[in-house]
Design a protein around this motif. Structure first.
Motif, PDB file in Angstrom:
ATOM      1  N   ASN A   1      -0.517  -3.632   5.146  1.00 34.11           N
ATOM      2  CA  ASN A   1      -0.751  -3.634   6.594  1.00 34.11           C
ATOM      3  C   ASN A   1       0.400  -2.961   7.344  1.00 34.11           C
ATOM      4  N   ILE A   2       1.630  -3.231   6.884  1.00 39.86           N
ATOM      5  CA  ILE A   2       2.796  -2.592   7.502  1.00 39.86           C
ATOM      6  C   ILE A   2       2.744  -1.086   7.286  1.00 39.86           C
ATOM      7  N   PHE A   3       2.429  -0.670   6.087  1.00 34.82           N
ATOM      8  CA  PHE A   3       2.335   0.764   5.797  1.00 34.82           C
ATOM      9  C   PHE A   3       1.244   1.421   6.646  1.00 34.82           C
ATOM     10  N   GLY A   4       0.154   0.662   6.890  1.00 31.41           N
ATOM     11  CA  GLY A   4      -0.921   1.212   7.709  1.00 31.41           C
ATOM     12  C   GLY A   4      -0.467   1.524   9.122  1.00 31.41           C
ATOM     13  N   LEU A   5       0.488   0.751   9.628  1.00 31.88           N
ATOM     14  CA  LEU A   5       0.999   0.983  10.983  1.00 31.88           C
ATOM     15  C   LEU A   5       1.758   2.300  11.094  1.00 31.88           C
ATOM     16  N   PHE A   6       2.427   2.683   9.999  1.00 31.05           N
ATOM     17  CA  PHE A   6       3.333   3.842  10.070  1.00 31.05           C
ATOM     18  C   PHE A   6       2.859   5.026   9.219  1.00 31.05           C
ATOM     19  N   ALA A   7       1.645   4.926   8.701  1.00 31.85           N
ATOM     20  CA  ALA A   7       1.142   5.997   7.814  1.00 31.85           C
ATOM     21  C   ALA A   7       1.075   7.341   8.531  1.00 31.85           C
ATOM     22  N   GLU A   8       0.544   7.337   9.757  1.00 29.96           N
ATOM     23  CA  GLU A   8       0.417   8.590  10.507  1.00 29.96           C
ATOM     24  C   GLU A   8       1.784   9.180  10.825  1.00 29.96           C
ATOM     25  N   GLN A   9       2.720   8.320  11.232  1.00 29.10           N
ATOM     26  CA  GLN A   9       4.079   8.784  11.555  1.00 29.10           C
ATOM     27  C   GLN A   9       4.755   9.380  10.328  1.00 29.10           C
ATOM     28  N   ALA A  10       4.592   8.728   9.176  1.00 27.07           N
ATOM     29  CA  ALA A  10       5.200   9.231   7.941  1.00 27.07           C
ATOM     30  C   ALA A  10       4.538  10.534   7.499  1.00 27.07           C
ATOM     31  N   GLN A  11       3.229  10.621   7.681  1.00 26.62           N
ATOM     32  CA  GLN A  11       2.501  11.824   7.264  1.00 26.62           C
ATOM     33  C   GLN A  11       2.941  13.038   8.071  1.00 26.62           C
TER      34      GLN A  11
END
Length: 578
Positions: free
Chosen positions: A277-287
């Motif tokens: 869930n945490i990764f889902g929050l920042f997936a777009e930013q990391a991508q």
């Protein structure tokens, strides 16, 4: 018991007891020496004994006069028999002025004299008294009429029908003054803390309310046809608004920690789901930055544990967010290991590793301090309030762990923290899920889930925002501007769900909910969902305790609205049909 009590609470009595013991020992030694030298004769006995008694009386009087407390002796007739130097200082009467005078007239306030005489008479009749052999606090009177607090220990000595009362009296004016000052300081601190909490609550509400309009309308605008430049501008609005919301949340969290009002919740949760869930929050930013997000959970780590998933998520979100923020390329890794067992506790160790800019060793002392940045240039380039890591540190300590960092400038950092959890004895089947509303599902929701919706909201911008979100899902919501209008609407029409603001003119959401619970039975009343800018600790609990069914904090999102409609709409429909 009396001697022990006197010694423990009146140091001056210790000297009196010690001196008496020395006199007794000295007297015995004198007798032994006289006997050994053959000089002790009966005819000399009375003369020498009289000398010793006079010396004893003089020494005793000297000790009493040097005592730190006032010593007052009184006969059964209420007249003063002894009055030491400290009594002179405390009460203002000299020894000669006090001896033979009625005690009541000298040191007892007029309003207490009747009670004093009654107790004295009671003792002389029964041999019992309420204050004897105890340390009590009373009010005394000085020569100039000033009333002041004293601590008194009274003992009674009887020789047949003769009664003598001895009292050690301590002036506790300064102590009482200090206690009063401490109490006033405590009350002032509590008042300041209350004022601070009220100020934060007001500021949170006043900032979140317009921010709700900004972010909500930006979300709706994103669903329309826009040019490339417009989408770029809109993206800036959303990023800026979200950053402002993050600062507000950080300040509120830090305030809760600072005041000691942050409490842990213990519920079973799945570690893997929490991290994803945490990764889902920042997936777009990391991508966007082409950063790989990876996680590894050691097989020894139990999949389900009991702890505060919200606080853990807050810490992980902060560390992952920072890792992505300060990393231009490479990876951000999260690992979870199980430390050696300690009874029923499960100690977990988390590591968040990045390949970012690192932290200079001479700036490490600032890292976990509130409102502090490693470097002012970092704040200018990357932003941030300087509260995130301070909150992380406090939250980790609250969860029974510690946080540390290992870093190399130019190569990256590893933040390591531990938390105490418990092994989940039963695998939960109703774990909370974090649903994300999909755009295609929004438009068709009213067809699969027809509902009558009432919106209680006084702010015009927020009215338009919520109504627009409902319209996107196919709903035509009615609007009430306060609690009175909500009650009036319910008299004319039945509703499945009410989205209720808390702070409204004439009648707020809490009062309106209370009235609804009183007037409508459970099977006929709508589900009530708080939708408010009140987001301080305890606001959600306040809403649920008032009888509301759920809580959404502003700024609202389409996903949050849809999830609430799906969750409570399915419950409301069978009740309505039945």
């Amino acid at each position: 018991m009396l001697v022990t009590s006197l010694i423990a609470n009146h140091p001056s009595v210790t000297w009196l007891v010690a001196a008496g013991g020395i006199l007794l020992i000295g007297f015995v030694l004198i007798m032994m020496i006289l006997r050994r030298n053959g000089r002790f004769h009966v005819k000399d006995h009375e003369h020498r004994w009289a000398q010793v008694l006079r010396a004893n009386e003089q020494l005793t009087q000297l000790i009493i006069d040097q005592a730190h407390d006032a010593f007052v002796s009184m006969g059964e007739n209420g007249l003063i028999l002894d009055w030491n130097l400290q009594a002179e200082k405390i009460f203002g009467w000299s020894h000669n002025e006090a001896i033979g005078k009625p005690l009541a007239e000298m040191i007892i306030p007029e309003e207490l004299q009747a009670a004093y005489k009654e107790r004295l008479s009671h003792y002389l009749t029964t041999g019992q008294g309420p204050f004897l052999d105890e340390i009590v606090e009373l009010t005394a009177r000085r020569r100039n009429g000033e009333l002041f607090p004293v601590e008194v220990t009274i003992s009674a000595i009887s020789f047949g029908n003769i009664h003598i009362f001895n009292a050690f009296i301590r002036d506790i004016t300064e102590r009482k003054r200090a206690e009063k000052a401490l109490k006033e300081a405590k009350e002032a601190a509590e008042a300041a803390a209350k004022a601070k909490s009220e100020f934060l609550a007001i500021m949170s509400h006043e900032i979140r309310t317009p921010l709700n309009g900004v972010l909500g309308m930006a979300q709706l605008l994103q669903e329309t046809e826009l040019t490339k430049q417009q989408r770029e501008y809109l993206g800036i609005i959303k990023v800026s608004g979200t950053a402002l919301l993050g600062v507000i949340n950080d300040i509120l969290d830090f305030s809760k920690i600072e005041s000691g009002r942050m409490e842990l919740e213990e519920h079973p949760f799945e570690l893997r789901t929490s991290i994803e869930n945490i990764f889902g929050l920042f997936a777009e930013q990391a991508q966007k930055k082409k950063i790989n997000l990876r996680y590894f959970i050691d097989p020894k780590v139990p999949p389900f544990v009991v702890g505060d998933v919200t606080r853990l998520g807050q810490v992980l979100a902060n560390l992952v967010s920072n890792a992505i923020k300060f990393t231009e390329k490479g990876e951000v890794d999260v690992s979870v290991d199980k430390l050696p067992p300690s009874g029923d506790e499960v100690m977990l160790e988390f590591k968040v590793t990045d390949t970012g800019i690192g932290i200079p060793s001479d700036r490490m002392d600032r890292l976990f301090k509130a409102f502090s940045q490693v470097d002012s240039s970092v704040s200018r380039k990357y932003g941030g309030s300087g509260l995130g890591l301070a909150i992380c540190s406090h939250s980790v300590e609250l969860m029974g762990g510690k946080i540390a960092v290992d870093t190399v400038v130019g190569k990256g950092s590893t933040f390591t923290f531990t938390i105490k959890t418990k092994l989940a004895s039963v695998v939960p089947t109703n774990l909370p899920t974090h649903e994300v509303a999909q755009p295609e599902a929004i438009a068709n929701l009213s067809e699969s889930l027809p509902l009558n919706i009432l919106l209680a909201e006084d702010n015009v911008v927020n009215q338009k925002l919520a109504v627009a979100i409902f319209e996107k899902m196919g709903y035509m919501a009615d609007v009430a501007e306060n609690g009175l209008e909500v009650l009036a609407a319910l008299e004319h029409q039945s509703y499945d769900i009410i989205f209720m603001d808390l702070q409204m003119p004439e009648m707020g959401g809490i009062e309106a909910t209370s009235t609804i619970l009183e007037k409508w039975p459970e099977e006929n009343r709508p589900k009530i969902i708080a939708m408010t800018a009140n987001a301080l600790e305890g606001d959600k609990e306040l809403c649920l305790q008032a009888g509301m069914d759920d809580y959404i904090s502003k700024p609202i999102s389409m996903a949050a609205i849809q999830n609430a409609l799906v969750k409570w709409g399915k419950i409301a429909q069978p009740t309505k049909e039945g």
